[in-house]
Design a protein around this motif. Sequence first.
Motif, PDB file in Angstrom:
ATOM      1  N   ASN A  16       0.823  -1.207   0.000  1.00 60.26           N
ATOM      2  CA  ASN A  16       0.000   0.000   0.000  1.00 60.26           C
ATOM      3  C   ASN A  16       0.857   1.256   0.000  1.00 60.26           C
ATOM      4  OD1 ASN A  16      -2.063  -1.824   0.308  1.00 60.26           O
ATOM      5  ND2 ASN A  16      -2.485  -1.294   2.449  1.00 60.26           N
ATOM      6  N   GLU A  17       2.035   1.184   0.641  1.00 57.61           N
ATOM      7  CA  GLU A  17       2.861   2.383   0.763  1.00 57.61           C
ATOM      8  C   GLU A  17       3.328   2.897  -0.594  1.00 57.61           C
ATOM      9  OE1 GLU A  17       3.704  -0.668   1.367  1.00 57.61           O
ATOM     10  OE2 GLU A  17       5.857  -1.039   1.159  1.00 57.61           O
ATOM     11  N   LEU A  19       1.506   2.467  -3.460  1.00 57.16           N
ATOM     12  CA  LEU A  19       0.302   2.950  -4.163  1.00 57.16           C
ATOM     13  C   LEU A  19      -0.223   4.266  -3.595  1.00 57.16           C
ATOM     14  CD1 LEU A  19      -1.413  -0.535  -4.556  1.00 57.16           C
ATOM     15  CD2 LEU A  19      -0.536   0.883  -6.423  1.00 57.16           C
ATOM     16  N   VAL A  47       1.979  -3.525  -9.568  1.00 57.98           N
ATOM     17  CA  VAL A  47       2.047  -3.029  -8.189  1.00 57.98           C
ATOM     18  C   VAL A  47       0.664  -3.201  -7.583  1.00 57.98           C
ATOM     19  CG1 VAL A  47       2.673  -1.098  -6.694  1.00 57.98           C
ATOM     20  CG2 VAL A  47       3.688  -1.262  -8.992  1.00 57.98           C
ATOM     21  N   PRO A  49      -1.859  -3.928  -3.757  1.00 58.78           N
ATOM     22  CA  PRO A  49      -1.912  -3.680  -2.304  1.00 58.78           C
ATOM     23  C   PRO A  49      -1.573  -4.926  -1.469  1.00 58.78           C
ATOM     24  CG  PRO A  49      -4.043  -3.191  -3.388  1.00 58.78           C
ATOM     25  CD  PRO A  49      -3.211  -3.976  -4.349  1.00 58.78           C
ATOM     26  N   ASP A  50      -1.444  -4.695  -0.187  1.00 56.20           N
ATOM     27  CA  ASP A  50      -1.226  -5.770   0.790  1.00 56.20           C
ATOM     28  C   ASP A  50      -2.541  -6.521   0.997  1.00 56.20           C
ATOM     29  OD1 ASP A  50       1.508  -4.943   1.524  1.00 56.20           O
ATOM     30  OD2 ASP A  50       0.517  -3.187   2.359  1.00 56.20           O
ATOM     31  N   ASP A  51      -2.909  -7.322   0.040  1.00 54.40           N
ATOM     32  CA  ASP A  51      -4.190  -8.026   0.078  1.00 54.40           C
ATOM     33  C   ASP A  51      -3.927  -9.442  -0.431  1.00 54.40           C
ATOM     34  OD1 ASP A  51      -7.510  -7.367  -0.392  1.00 54.40           O
ATOM     35  OD2 ASP A  51      -6.628  -9.064  -1.455  1.00 54.40           O
ATOM     36  N   GLU A  54      -5.406 -10.515  -3.807  1.00 52.41           N
ATOM     37  CA  GLU A  54      -4.757  -9.869  -4.961  1.00 52.41           C
ATOM     38  C   GLU A  54      -3.352 -10.439  -5.181  1.00 52.41           C
ATOM     39  OE1 GLU A  54      -5.424  -6.290  -6.435  1.00 52.41           O
ATOM     40  OE2 GLU A  54      -6.895  -5.559  -4.982  1.00 52.41           O
ATOM     41  N   ARG A  57      -3.670 -13.963  -6.728  1.00 52.87           N
ATOM     42  CA  ARG A  57      -4.112 -13.895  -8.125  1.00 52.87           C
ATOM     43  C   ARG A  57      -2.965 -13.442  -9.034  1.00 52.87           C
ATOM     44  NH1 ARG A  57      -7.983  -9.898  -8.178  1.00 52.87           N
ATOM     45  NH2 ARG A  57      -8.995 -11.084  -6.534  1.00 52.87           N
ATOM     46  N   HIS A  79       0.730  -7.553  10.379  1.00 59.40           N
ATOM     47  CA  HIS A  79      -0.538  -7.930   9.744  1.00 59.40           C
ATOM     48  C   HIS A  79      -0.572  -7.620   8.247  1.00 59.40           C
ATOM     49  CE1 HIS A  79      -0.743  -3.652  10.299  1.00 59.40           C
ATOM     50  NE2 HIS A  79      -1.685  -3.635   9.380  1.00 59.40           N
ATOM     51  N   ASP A  80       0.236  -6.631   7.807  1.00 60.68           N
ATOM     52  CA  ASP A  80       0.211  -6.246   6.390  1.00 60.68           C
ATOM     53  C   ASP A  80       1.269  -6.985   5.571  1.00 60.68           C
ATOM     54  OD1 ASP A  80       2.235  -4.875   7.708  1.00 60.68           O
ATOM     55  OD2 ASP A  80       2.010  -3.032   6.546  1.00 60.68           O
ATOM     56  N   ASP A  81       1.894  -7.994   6.138  1.00 57.36           N
ATOM     57  CA  ASP A  81       2.906  -8.782   5.432  1.00 57.36           C
ATOM     58  C   ASP A  81       2.278 -10.087   4.976  1.00 57.36           C
ATOM     59  OD1 ASP A  81       5.193  -7.048   5.639  1.00 57.36           O
ATOM     60  OD2 ASP A  81       5.137  -7.429   7.790  1.00 57.36           O
TER      61      ASP A  81
ATOM     62  N   MET B   1     -10.291  -3.793   2.762  1.00 55.79           N
ATOM     63  CA  MET B   1      -9.379  -2.722   2.375  1.00 55.79           C
ATOM     64  C   MET B   1     -10.072  -1.714   1.465  1.00 55.79           C
ATOM     65  SD  MET B   1      -5.567  -2.753   1.319  1.00 55.79           S
ATOM     66  CE  MET B   1      -5.729  -4.528   1.201  1.00 55.79           C
ATOM     67  N   ILE B  32       0.550   8.760  -8.883  1.00 56.59           N
ATOM     68  CA  ILE B  32       0.400   8.264  -7.506  1.00 56.59           C
ATOM     69  C   ILE B  32       0.140   9.441  -6.565  1.00 56.59           C
ATOM     70  CG2 ILE B  32       1.690   7.349  -5.524  1.00 56.59           C
ATOM     71  CD1 ILE B  32       3.093   5.406  -7.462  1.00 56.59           C
ATOM     72  N   LEU B  42      -5.697   4.388  -5.253  1.00 58.23           N
ATOM     73  CA  LEU B  42      -5.016   3.693  -6.344  1.00 58.23           C
ATOM     74  C   LEU B  42      -4.826   2.233  -5.950  1.00 58.23           C
ATOM     75  CD1 LEU B  42      -3.506   3.703  -9.057  1.00 58.23           C
ATOM     76  CD2 LEU B  42      -1.459   4.427  -7.809  1.00 58.23           C
ATOM     77  N   ILE B  45      -1.038  -0.694 -10.351  1.00 61.85           N
ATOM     78  CA  ILE B  45      -0.246  -0.135 -11.448  1.00 61.85           C
ATOM     79  C   ILE B  45       0.242  -1.332 -12.233  1.00 61.85           C
ATOM     80  CG2 ILE B  45       1.775   1.224 -12.131  1.00 61.85           C
ATOM     81  CD1 ILE B  45       1.713   2.456  -9.282  1.00 61.85           C
ATOM     82  N   ASN B 190      -0.512  -5.819  15.407  1.00 54.33           N
ATOM     83  CA  ASN B 190      -1.536  -6.706  14.866  1.00 54.33           C
ATOM     84  C   ASN B 190      -2.837  -6.560  15.648  1.00 54.33           C
ATOM     85  OD1 ASN B 190       0.444  -7.505  13.113  1.00 54.33           O
ATOM     86  ND2 ASN B 190       0.828  -9.494  14.108  1.00 54.33           N
ATOM     87  N   GLU B 200      -6.508   1.786   7.683  1.00 54.16           N
ATOM     88  CA  GLU B 200      -5.440   1.060   7.030  1.00 54.16           C
ATOM     89  C   GLU B 200      -4.136   1.347   7.771  1.00 54.16           C
ATOM     90  OE1 GLU B 200      -6.123   0.629   2.761  1.00 54.16           O
ATOM     91  OE2 GLU B 200      -4.009   1.247   2.631  1.00 54.16           O
ATOM     92  N   TYR B 204       6.552  -0.010   8.459  1.00 55.59           N
ATOM     93  CA  TYR B 204       7.669   0.066   7.530  1.00 55.59           C
ATOM     94  C   TYR B 204       8.986   0.179   8.270  1.00 55.59           C
ATOM     95  CZ  TYR B 204       3.520   0.984   4.900  1.00 55.59           C
ATOM     96  OH  TYR B 204       2.257   0.864   4.387  1.00 55.59           O
TER      97      TYR B 204
END
Lengths: 246, 246
Positions: A16-17, A19, A47, A49-51, A54, A57, A79-81, B1, B32, B42, B45, B190, B200, B204
Amino acid sequence: MAHVQEKTAAIIVIGNEILTGKSQDENAGFLIGELYKLGIRLRRIVVIPDDVDEISRAVRECAAQFDYVFTSGGVGPTHDDLTIEGVARAFNRKMVRHAELAAMIRNYFGQGADEARMKMADAPEGAELIKGEGLRWPVLAVENVYVLPGVPEYFRSKFLAIRERFRSKPFHTRAVFTLEDEFDLAPRLNQVAADHPEVEIGSYPNFSSPDYRVKITLESKEAPAVERAFAALLSLLDSSSLVRTE
Amino acid sequence: MAHVQEKTAAIIVIGNEILTGKSQDENAGFLIGELYKLGIRLRRIVVIPDDVDEISRAVRECAAQFDYVFTSGGVGPTHDDLTIEGVARAFNRKMVRHAELAAMIRNYFGQGADEARMKMADAPEGAELIKGEGLRWPVLAVENVYVLPGVPEYFRSKFLAIRERFRSKPFHTRAVFTLEDEFDLAPRLNQVAADHPEVEIGSYPNFSSPDYRVKITLESKEAPAVERAFAALLSLLDSSSLVRTE
């Protein structure tokens, strides 16, 4: 465009960072240059998101279409990893604690190897560990997918450590810089492109400096094919407008 | 999200020159920042080659999934300019000579309006022309897809001319910089993420300077939700390791 003898690659940047502009990606830019020098045809950068949906896929799609897939980011303890889990789902593999990784983590952290740190040993079942000179931690790979960290220093050192396994025949490139207008060039350029389908020809107008108006590039792994197209192109250009060739 | 009230977007960058490193993309990086300031989420990409099948597939997929799609590149007069045709195929529309565009080109080039220049009037049937203050040429749009040129100066001026139609409620963001280790933070982070799913939260790690070790960001369009998560997070952090908040 995809020539038979070429190995292809995709880069999946996860975060996300990127995007939202909180960080600027450096890893795709670095890998573009590396893959080109290795003679690998990069066919896609995505590019996302942290999903986890996605990620899975994108990984499934790219792994099926290209020879090599490199992921960037999403491999920490929070949690976002979600990259490793996304890769596991892409290949319908269970997440398991990788015994060898777990041993490495226990060995490194000793008493400090708490659950947050041990979680870094969770990997898709059957994941391969690629060790490289000077690397503290191996690169994790599943089939043709290589999982790299988002932190640019580590992304680079890990890729450089495994780079040679990807080396292939290099690209041969020529470039022509001209003061002719791209509209005026178009019919001749289209003719050369049609006559030399084995050569990738690009046309790039330049409006930011007066040095030249169009840069034309010719590229293939077969140097003689490039040279033939280059000669054919030069014979059609207005020599008084030619700035230089490379 | 994807929060209900958010408009989403994708950027499709088209061009072999980006994938081979002959040019560095500047347009996605610019967009962006613009989309973020406009309050648009966004979500993807993608960078793809000058290949009409790949362009049409990416456009079809993104147009169906996101509110707005912006393409960059592939709109000149040469054989490698395939974006408009790709957009037409994505929507199963015929390519036709757009009467208004054709008139503009004839008006601008006069006697010089040869076939290479007139080809710039070919567009998917029913394409919309969006005129903007100070723009010589309109932005071409088909459904929710906005076609922008690859040359950065023109990409920017065209986007800036149409920007206001996309403006939405802005994002509200907080950031926390700490000297705590990300592994140690992970369980608390978490927890905050689980307790505040509407916010969100990103984590980092920083290894390139000694100022801080982890930057945590909290973001949503709902400022009170962000402030609640921010307060909850601060209450769980080691205050002696806190560097600053934003």
